[in-house]
Enzyme design. Structure first.
Site, PDB file in Angstrom:
ATOM      1  N   CYS A 208       0.849  -1.199   0.000  1.00  0.00           N
ATOM      2  CA  CYS A 208       0.000   0.000   0.000  1.00  0.00           C
ATOM      3  C   CYS A 208       0.881   1.245   0.000  1.00  0.00           C
ATOM      4  O   CYS A 208       1.780   1.380   0.844  1.00  0.00           O
ATOM      5  CB  CYS A 208      -0.918   0.003   1.226  1.00  0.00           C
ATOM      6  SG  CYS A 208      -1.894   1.518   1.422  1.00  0.00           S
ATOM      7  N   TRP A 218      -5.547  -3.109  -3.399  1.00  0.00           N
ATOM      8  CA  TRP A 218      -6.367  -2.843  -4.565  1.00  0.00           C
ATOM      9  C   TRP A 218      -5.601  -1.922  -5.521  1.00  0.00           C
ATOM     10  O   TRP A 218      -5.030  -0.922  -5.096  1.00  0.00           O
ATOM     11  CB  TRP A 218      -7.685  -2.190  -4.149  1.00  0.00           C
ATOM     12  CG  TRP A 218      -8.553  -3.098  -3.335  1.00  0.00           C
ATOM     13  CD1 TRP A 218      -8.372  -3.449  -2.036  1.00  0.00           C
ATOM     14  CD2 TRP A 218      -9.732  -3.782  -3.768  1.00  0.00           C
ATOM     15  NE1 TRP A 218      -9.358  -4.305  -1.611  1.00  0.00           N
ATOM     16  CE2 TRP A 218     -10.218  -4.513  -2.665  1.00  0.00           C
ATOM     17  CE3 TRP A 218     -10.439  -3.838  -4.964  1.00  0.00           C
ATOM     18  CZ2 TRP A 218     -11.360  -5.303  -2.729  1.00  0.00           C
ATOM     19  CZ3 TRP A 218     -11.583  -4.614  -5.030  1.00  0.00           C
ATOM     20  CH2 TRP A 218     -12.039  -5.341  -3.926  1.00  0.00           C
ATOM     21  N   ARG A 230     -11.003  -1.279   2.058  1.00  0.00           N
ATOM     22  CA  ARG A 230     -11.861  -0.615   3.039  1.00  0.00           C
ATOM     23  C   ARG A 230     -11.806  -1.334   4.386  1.00  0.00           C
ATOM     24  O   ARG A 230     -11.534  -2.518   4.465  1.00  0.00           O
ATOM     25  CB  ARG A 230     -13.320  -0.631   2.566  1.00  0.00           C
ATOM     26  CG  ARG A 230     -13.654   0.319   1.458  1.00  0.00           C
ATOM     27  CD  ARG A 230     -15.159   0.270   1.279  1.00  0.00           C
ATOM     28  NE  ARG A 230     -15.587   0.942   0.064  1.00  0.00           N
ATOM     29  CZ  ARG A 230     -16.524   1.875   0.041  1.00  0.00           C
ATOM     30  NH1 ARG A 230     -17.103   2.243   1.159  1.00  0.00           N
ATOM     31  NH2 ARG A 230     -16.898   2.438  -1.083  1.00  0.00           N
ATOM     32  N   TYR A 273     -14.157  -3.294  -7.908  1.00  0.00           N
ATOM     33  CA  TYR A 273     -15.042  -2.430  -7.116  1.00  0.00           C
ATOM     34  C   TYR A 273     -15.085  -1.053  -7.746  1.00  0.00           C
ATOM     35  O   TYR A 273     -14.076  -0.560  -8.253  1.00  0.00           O
ATOM     36  CB  TYR A 273     -14.537  -2.313  -5.674  1.00  0.00           C
ATOM     37  CG  TYR A 273     -15.593  -1.835  -4.698  1.00  0.00           C
ATOM     38  CD1 TYR A 273     -16.339  -2.735  -3.957  1.00  0.00           C
ATOM     39  CD2 TYR A 273     -15.861  -0.474  -4.537  1.00  0.00           C
ATOM     40  CE1 TYR A 273     -17.323  -2.308  -3.065  1.00  0.00           C
ATOM     41  CE2 TYR A 273     -16.829  -0.037  -3.650  1.00  0.00           C
ATOM     42  CZ  TYR A 273     -17.565  -0.951  -2.926  1.00  0.00           C
ATOM     43  OH  TYR A 273     -18.529  -0.537  -2.058  1.00  0.00           O
ATOM     44  N   TYR A 275     -15.798   2.880  -6.963  1.00  0.00           N
ATOM     45  CA  TYR A 275     -15.975   3.916  -5.951  1.00  0.00           C
ATOM     46  C   TYR A 275     -16.876   5.047  -6.443  1.00  0.00           C
ATOM     47  O   TYR A 275     -17.105   6.015  -5.717  1.00  0.00           O
ATOM     48  CB  TYR A 275     -14.619   4.512  -5.555  1.00  0.00           C
ATOM     49  CG  TYR A 275     -13.731   3.570  -4.759  1.00  0.00           C
ATOM     50  CD1 TYR A 275     -14.263   2.787  -3.745  1.00  0.00           C
ATOM     51  CD2 TYR A 275     -12.366   3.482  -5.018  1.00  0.00           C
ATOM     52  CE1 TYR A 275     -13.457   1.931  -3.009  1.00  0.00           C
ATOM     53  CE2 TYR A 275     -11.552   2.640  -4.289  1.00  0.00           C
ATOM     54  CZ  TYR A 275     -12.097   1.863  -3.287  1.00  0.00           C
ATOM     55  OH  TYR A 275     -11.295   1.027  -2.556  1.00  0.00           O
ATOM     56  N   CYS A 351     -33.906  -4.670  17.209  1.00  0.00           N
ATOM     57  CA  CYS A 351     -33.299  -4.578  18.540  1.00  0.00           C
ATOM     58  C   CYS A 351     -33.493  -3.189  19.136  1.00  0.00           C
ATOM     59  O   CYS A 351     -33.549  -3.045  20.357  1.00  0.00           O
ATOM     60  CB  CYS A 351     -31.819  -4.938  18.477  1.00  0.00           C
ATOM     61  SG  CYS A 351     -30.864  -3.964  17.293  1.00  0.00           S
ATOM     62  N   HIS A 803     -26.170  -2.588  16.704  1.00  0.00           N
ATOM     63  CA  HIS A 803     -27.018  -3.413  17.568  1.00  0.00           C
ATOM     64  C   HIS A 803     -27.273  -2.680  18.880  1.00  0.00           C
ATOM     65  O   HIS A 803     -26.418  -1.948  19.373  1.00  0.00           O
ATOM     66  CB  HIS A 803     -26.317  -4.751  17.833  1.00  0.00           C
ATOM     67  CG  HIS A 803     -27.137  -5.716  18.626  1.00  0.00           C
ATOM     68  ND1 HIS A 803     -28.344  -6.203  18.171  1.00  0.00           N
ATOM     69  CD2 HIS A 803     -26.929  -6.289  19.841  1.00  0.00           C
ATOM     70  CE1 HIS A 803     -28.844  -7.045  19.082  1.00  0.00           C
ATOM     71  NE2 HIS A 803     -28.003  -7.106  20.097  1.00  0.00           N
TER      72      HIS A 803
END
Length: 845
Positions: A208, A218, A230, A273, A275, A351, A803
């Site tokens: 990277c 990527w 991500r 992917y 963006y 929830c 949650h």
């Protein structure tokens, strides 16, 4: 007719029904009809109790009304329907553990209920037994179903009920697979900069360019930049380098949307992917081989060396320990069950509702009003009990706090037994009906739901107090309090104005600047940013975790009470200060951890706010006008009315050409909002007999002439009509005056302020006529010393994801209990510093 994973068994009676039994069925079957797909069939939950087909006695569905009732509610059901007998389809379900294979295939795709995906509830199968129950006065006859002896119409109705949407919707939930990957909109016109370098085919050379990471990388197909993937929702994943690079380039005016995951490239394809804001998802690139060749990558020579994105998500869901979001620890929590210790099944992103309900419905005052141990409420509830919120709240309070679903836990008990976890589907459907958010299956903000629930219960209780419900005050009054707002002129005479605003939740701002360990947090983040920008070194194991900011409650309270400068007041600037004018019996406190960041995205301040178990707020009590303060005089005259809409000249000309008077034409044009001539003509012919149809239109553009001036006497007919709705004449006169004598607007105003009409009339500046006394609302007030009763916590990046769980004190000793949907357990370490909504009880309340 039976859903996947279920086994159909016939009722135990083995002999065919006798002639007498069939004769009884025939006498009761007149008028029966099979429900269609658009009809509502309540076959999953009793309309009077929280029983389901899994309950001990099963669930009996009335073939005439299509309403399910518990076995011990059949007599009541017949009484309410005023029938001497009824035919029911009796459903009895139970779970049976499956024989599991010795080896089970690991999931390989992000899917549920399909080959290669996760298996839903695969440990159990549902055994479904059906029979026919014929009920008459003092007699119950059980007949086998299906049976060739039954009349065709009876069999048809039963078949339609079994096959109705309940089972179909469960099948739809049980089989879900991620969205199909489609072609990107941008692959044909993708910009590719001149290749100044070639990408090595050796995975050891990939790194990277922002963080130095060597995993989850990527390649940007436009400029050859290699960045980390991500972050996942739990913080795992990559460094976000690829997305950050796209964002930076986009800000410069460069559009480089497509990235490919290195390590997934094979002759068969790869993970791509987009963006692009209009996609932001996995896509297909039909020209991928060509785009990769531009950077020196030959897809025919590449092999898979890394997991695809779907495989990473499968691993995350497969291995993530959800228990750590509630109370982490090596020792499992001790499960509990009993009255007040009953769980609520998660109905899919519910929830937030479950936690809110557990927080509110076990309070002593709520139980005193709604706990119906003897099941008396159904006998006095409206005909359509499934549409009556008070009935559903009664059902829920009784189910959660009564013994019906709370037998003590015994060794070997199935802790997930559906007989003992309430499924509040009917309540959820009713409380969310007509609401843009709560009617959906999406996650919601629990604080917003609590306030919405209190608003709805107040509306339904209004007509029931003193008759169906004991008492003369709404349940919401337990939480309501007045906030004293003080405005002081910033210049001139520095005069003050005091007013009161009603609230039912105290929102406290939470700011990073107030953190006790702010220096430690900022130093850590600065060092982290420096490492990412300069060193580009790969991450190593054992790196220290980022410290959580610790923000004292005193700082949040200080911000609530701090002066707010620059408030506009009567054309000049003023300073505004808020205090608590009254201290409610129950105080809901919301820690405002959530905000909208600089990119207009919802975000959460991940911090700790240690909340005390006892709280004193007397230092925030409002004292009203103090000696030496000069009040701002009330405005004597209201400002002149602003110019309203003017009639459309073309519409007026069209109507005048039809020999309609000019004033009448203007009124018609304004009455239909200047929409079109046809609507104006229709309005005129409906109102051409009005006495003021040809009167001049008022200068403010209103179509009501003198009747709308607000200064003339109100229309006696409007007063009579509104008074007939149960409103006092003084309130009606004030509402009409405030709404310029429009009966429709006055009615809306009266209903929207019906909780406190005296106070609302007073807020109109004394517009109440006929000498009406506008007394302030009588709030439940006392000394502002509080004890913590419970709190709701949220786990996630913002309120629309994640949650919710609830912690409450229970029992004589006040020990903490955690309610995590259907799981109820003794809390070992309640996270008092991580909550979102806290509920305090006033000590003298």
């Amino acid at each position: 007719l039976v859903s996947a994973g279920a086994v159909l068994r016939i009722a135990s009676r083995s002999t065919t029904a006798g002639a007498k039994d069939m004769e009884t069925v025939r006498t009761l079957m007149a008028g029966l009809k099979a429900p269609q797909h658009y009809d509502k069939v309540f076959k999953d939950e009793c309309v009077y109790t929280c029983d389901t087909p899994f309950s001990e006695g099963g669930l009996a569905v009335n073939l005439r009304t299509w309403q399910g009732v518990a076995a011990d509610m059949i007599e009541l059901d017949m009484t309410r329907s005023q029938s001497k007998g009824a035919i029911y389809l009796l459903q009895k379900f139970r779970r049976q553990e499956k024989e599991m294979p010795d080896t089970q295939q690991e999931p390989t795709k992000l899917a549920i209920g399909v080959e290669g995906g996760f298996l839903p509830d695969d440990k159990y199968e549902t055994i479904k037994e059906y029979s026919l129950l014929v009920a008459t006065a003092g007699e119950r006859i059980t007949l086998p179903y299906p049976s060739e002896d039954l009349p065709m119409i009876v069999s048809s109705v039963c078949e339609a009920i079994v096959a109705h949407q309940g089972a179909k919707s469960m099948d739809a939930v049980a089989q879900w697979e991620d969205d199909e990957v489609t072609e990107s909109k941008h692959y044909k016109d993708l910009v590719q900069l001149p290749a100044s370098r070639k990408i090595s085919p050796n995975p050891k050379d990939w790194v990277c360019e922002k963080s130095g990471d060597t995993q989850n990388l990527w390649l940007n197909l436009s400029d050859g930049f290699i960045g980390g993937g991500r972050k996942f929702w739990d913080g795992s994943g990559g460094s976000n380098g690829a997305l950050d690079h796209f964002t930076e380039e986009h800000a410069k005016g460069n559009f480089y949307p497509l990235v490919v995951k290195l390590g997934t490239i094979t002759p068969a394809g790869a993970d791509v992917y987009s963006y692009a804001p209009d996609e932001d998802k996995m896509v297909k690139d039909p020209l991928l081989a060509k785009h990769l060749e531009h950077w020196g990558i030959d897809v025919m020579k590449m092999e898979k060396t890394d997991k695809t994105l779907a495989e990473m998500q499968v691993d995350l869901n497969l291995n993530y320990d959800w228990s750590k979001i509630c109370e982490s620890g090596d020792k499992p929590l001790v499960r509990l069950r009993g009255p007040g210790l009953v769980g609520l099944k998660n109905l899919g992103q519910s929830c937030y509702m479950n936690s809110s309900v557990q927080l509110l419905l076990a309070l002593p005052e709520v139980k005193q009003r709604y706990l119906d141990a003897d099941l008396e409420d159904p006998s006095i509830s409206p005909a359509e009990v499934q549409n009556d919120l008070l009935s559903q709240v009664t059902k829920l309070v009784s189910g959660l706090n009564g013994p019906r679903y709370a037998p003590p836990l015994k060794d070997g008990d199935d802790e997930e037994d559906p007989r003992f976890a309430i499924q509040p589907q009917m309540f959820r459907s009713l409380i969310g009906r007509g609401h843009a958010e709560f009617s959906t299956a999406r996650q919601q903000d629990a604080a917003e739901f609590v306030q919405y629930f209190l608003e709805q219960i107040a509306r339904f209780e209004r007509s029931a107090l003193g008759t169906r419900l004991a008492g003369d005050s709404s349940t919401t009054s337990l939480f309501e309090f007045a906030v004293e707002e003080r405005l002081q002129e910033s210049s001139g005479q520095n005069r003050v104005k005091y007013s009161k605003v009603q609230q039912n939740m105290l929102g406290l701002p939470v700011k990073l600047d107030d953190a006790e360990n702010l220096q430690e947090v900022t130093a850590f983040r600065a060092a982290k940013d420096k490492d990412e920008q300069e060193a580009k070194k790969p991450k190593t194991e054992g790196e220290p975790e980022e410290p959580k900011p610790v923000i004292p409650l005193s700082s949040c309270l200080a911000r609530f009470g701090a002066p707010e400068d620059g408030v506009q007041f009567r054309g000049s600037s003023a300073s505004k200060t808020s205090r608590l004018a009254t201290m409610p019996r129950y105080l809901l406190v919301q820690l405002q951890r959530y905000y909208v960041d600089e990119k207009w995205c919802p975000a959460k301040l991940d911090c700790k706010v240690p909340m005390p178990e006892t709280l004193n707020l007397e230092h925030l009590r409002g004292r009203g006008l103090q000696p030496g303060e000069e009040p701002v005089p009330e405005e004597a005259d209201a400002p002149p009315a602003a110019a309203g809409p003017q009639p459309d000249d073309m519409i007026v000309a069209t109507l005048v050409s039809m020999d309609i008077g000019e004033n009448a034409a203007k009124r018609a044009s304004l009455a239909v909002g200047n929409s079109n001539a046809e609507a104006a003509i229709a309005w005129f012919f409906e109102h051409n007999t009005d006495p003021d149809i040809n009167d001049p239109v008022s200068a403010t553009g209103g179509a009501g002439g003198a009747a709308e001036s607000g200064g003339d006497a109100p229309d006696p007919e409007a007063v009579s009509m509104l008074c007939s709705m149960g409103f006092a004449q003084s309130h009606v006169l004030a509402a009409l005056k405030s709404c310029m004598n429009s009966a429709e607007r006055a009615a809306d105003w009266l209903f929207s302020h019906s909780d406190d009409l005296d106070g609302a009339v007073a807020s109109l500046g004394g517009q109440s006529t006929a000498g009406a006394s506008a007394l302030p609302k009588d709030y439940d007030d006392g000394v502002g010393e509080y004890t913590l009763v419970g709190f709701v916590s949220h786990i996630g990046k913002h309120t629309s994801h994640g949650h919710y769980v609830c912690h409450m004190r229970r029992g004589e000793g006040g020990s903490w209990v955690i309610f995590d949907d259907s799981k109820v357990a003794q809390s070992e370490a309640p996270p008092l510093d991580l909550g979102y909504i806290y509920l305090y009880r006033r000590k003298d309340g």
